[in-house]
Motif scaffolding. Sequence first.
Motif, PDB file in Angstrom:
ATOM      1  N   PHE A 125       0.795  -1.224   0.000  1.00 31.02           N
ATOM      2  CA  PHE A 125       0.000   0.000   0.000  1.00 31.02           C
ATOM      3  C   PHE A 125       0.833   1.282   0.000  1.00 31.02           C
ATOM      4  CE2 PHE A 125      -2.615  -3.195   2.212  1.00 31.02           C
ATOM      5  CZ  PHE A 125      -3.637  -3.285   1.302  1.00 31.02           C
ATOM      6  N   TYR A 126       2.054   1.222   0.433  1.00 28.29           N
ATOM      7  CA  TYR A 126       2.864   2.428   0.541  1.00 28.29           C
ATOM      8  C   TYR A 126       4.245   2.155  -0.031  1.00 28.29           C
ATOM      9  CZ  TYR A 126       4.070  -0.224   4.710  1.00 28.29           C
ATOM     10  OH  TYR A 126       4.423  -1.227   5.575  1.00 28.29           O
ATOM     11  N   GLU A 127       4.949   3.214  -0.396  1.00 33.44           N
ATOM     12  CA  GLU A 127       6.256   3.088  -1.021  1.00 33.44           C
ATOM     13  C   GLU A 127       7.357   3.020   0.031  1.00 33.44           C
ATOM     14  OE1 GLU A 127       6.448   6.432  -3.647  1.00 33.44           O
ATOM     15  OE2 GLU A 127       5.411   5.351  -5.233  1.00 33.44           O
ATOM     16  N   LEU A 128       8.328   2.131  -0.224  1.00 31.81           N
ATOM     17  CA  LEU A 128       9.498   1.987   0.627  1.00 31.81           C
ATOM     18  C   LEU A 128      10.745   2.238  -0.213  1.00 31.81           C
ATOM     19  CD1 LEU A 128       8.568  -1.320   2.456  1.00 31.81           C
ATOM     20  CD2 LEU A 128       8.502   0.972   3.412  1.00 31.81           C
ATOM     21  N   PRO A 129      11.805   2.780   0.383  1.00 28.24           N
ATOM     22  CA  PRO A 129      13.044   2.965  -0.373  1.00 28.24           C
ATOM     23  C   PRO A 129      13.594   1.614  -0.844  1.00 28.24           C
ATOM     24  CG  PRO A 129      13.110   4.167   1.697  1.00 28.24           C
ATOM     25  CD  PRO A 129      11.893   3.323   1.736  1.00 28.24           C
ATOM     26  N   CYS A 130      14.129   1.580  -2.043  1.00 29.67           N
ATOM     27  CA  CYS A 130      14.692   0.359  -2.608  1.00 29.67           C
ATOM     28  C   CYS A 130      16.050   0.092  -1.960  1.00 29.67           C
ATOM     29  CB  CYS A 130      14.846   0.498  -4.121  1.00 29.67           C
ATOM     30  SG  CYS A 130      15.567  -0.953  -4.906  1.00 29.67           S
ATOM     31  N   ASP A 131      16.181  -1.048  -1.326  1.00 31.78           N
ATOM     32  CA  ASP A 131      17.426  -1.401  -0.665  1.00 31.78           C
ATOM     33  C   ASP A 131      18.466  -1.926  -1.647  1.00 31.78           C
ATOM     34  OD1 ASP A 131      16.499  -0.686   1.849  1.00 31.78           O
ATOM     35  OD2 ASP A 131      15.657  -2.673   2.224  1.00 31.78           O
ATOM     36  N   TYR A 132      18.039  -2.445  -2.773  1.00 31.18           N
ATOM     37  CA  TYR A 132      18.985  -3.028  -3.725  1.00 31.18           C
ATOM     38  C   TYR A 132      19.902  -1.971  -4.340  1.00 31.18           C
ATOM     39  CZ  TYR A 132      20.883  -5.746  -7.552  1.00 31.18           C
ATOM     40  OH  TYR A 132      21.745  -6.358  -8.422  1.00 31.18           O
ATOM     41  N   CYS A 133      19.311  -0.883  -4.813  1.00 34.87           N
ATOM     42  CA  CYS A 133      20.107   0.148  -5.496  1.00 34.87           C
ATOM     43  C   CYS A 133      20.518   1.296  -4.580  1.00 34.87           C
ATOM     44  CB  CYS A 133      19.340   0.704  -6.687  1.00 34.87           C
ATOM     45  SG  CYS A 133      17.822   1.544  -6.250  1.00 34.87           S
ATOM     46  N   GLY A 134      20.159   1.223  -3.317  1.00 33.53           N
ATOM     47  CA  GLY A 134      20.524   2.307  -2.399  1.00 33.53           C
ATOM     48  C   GLY A 134      19.700   3.553  -2.630  1.00 33.53           C
ATOM     49  N   HIS A 135      18.440   3.388  -3.031  1.00 26.96           N
ATOM     50  CA  HIS A 135      17.479   4.491  -3.228  1.00 26.96           C
ATOM     51  C   HIS A 135      17.801   5.376  -4.419  1.00 26.96           C
ATOM     52  CE1 HIS A 135      16.784   3.238   0.878  1.00 26.96           C
ATOM     53  NE2 HIS A 135      17.944   3.744   1.256  1.00 26.96           N
ATOM     54  N   SER A 136      18.704   4.946  -5.309  1.00 25.55           N
ATOM     55  CA  SER A 136      19.083   5.800  -6.431  1.00 25.55           C
ATOM     56  C   SER A 136      18.349   5.441  -7.720  1.00 25.55           C
ATOM     57  CB  SER A 136      20.585   5.707  -6.682  1.00 25.55           C
ATOM     58  OG  SER A 136      20.924   4.408  -7.134  1.00 25.55           O
ATOM     59  N   GLY A 137      17.959   4.184  -7.880  1.00 30.01           N
ATOM     60  CA  GLY A 137      17.292   3.753  -9.101  1.00 30.01           C
ATOM     61  C   GLY A 137      18.256   3.379 -10.211  1.00 30.01           C
ATOM     62  N   MET A 138      19.572   3.468  -9.973  1.00 26.16           N
ATOM     63  CA  MET A 138      20.580   3.173 -10.991  1.00 26.16           C
ATOM     64  C   MET A 138      21.548   2.115 -10.477  1.00 26.16           C
ATOM     65  SD  MET A 138      19.535   5.256 -13.233  1.00 26.16           S
ATOM     66  CE  MET A 138      20.743   5.424 -14.495  1.00 26.16           C
TER      67      MET A 138
END
Length: 103
Positions: free
Chosen positions: A32-45
Amino acid sequence: MKKRSGPSLRKEKRPLKRCPQCNGRGVVKPMFYELPCDYCGHSGMVCKETGEPLAEDELRLQLTIRLREQREENAKLRQQLADVMADRNDRGYGAAGARYHGD
């Protein structure tokens, strides 16, 4: 004089791609809510070659390199547009130099 050994004197642009976990958004939405991505370190790259996330320092450097390139490209495009507009000397005149008044 060319450098023959040791690390490079200049940082090179590394190929990047979108994070496969968050699709380049930097956040994941498990339910239901957004969490920071742990895989990329919140960068998206991530690194295109290895698929590994970049360290924070390296990511900042790579994004700065790309930002500088975009600014240079924008400056060139603005200059080209200014040159075209200067050559055009458009004052609203129509065929044979007549102005259209909308009558």
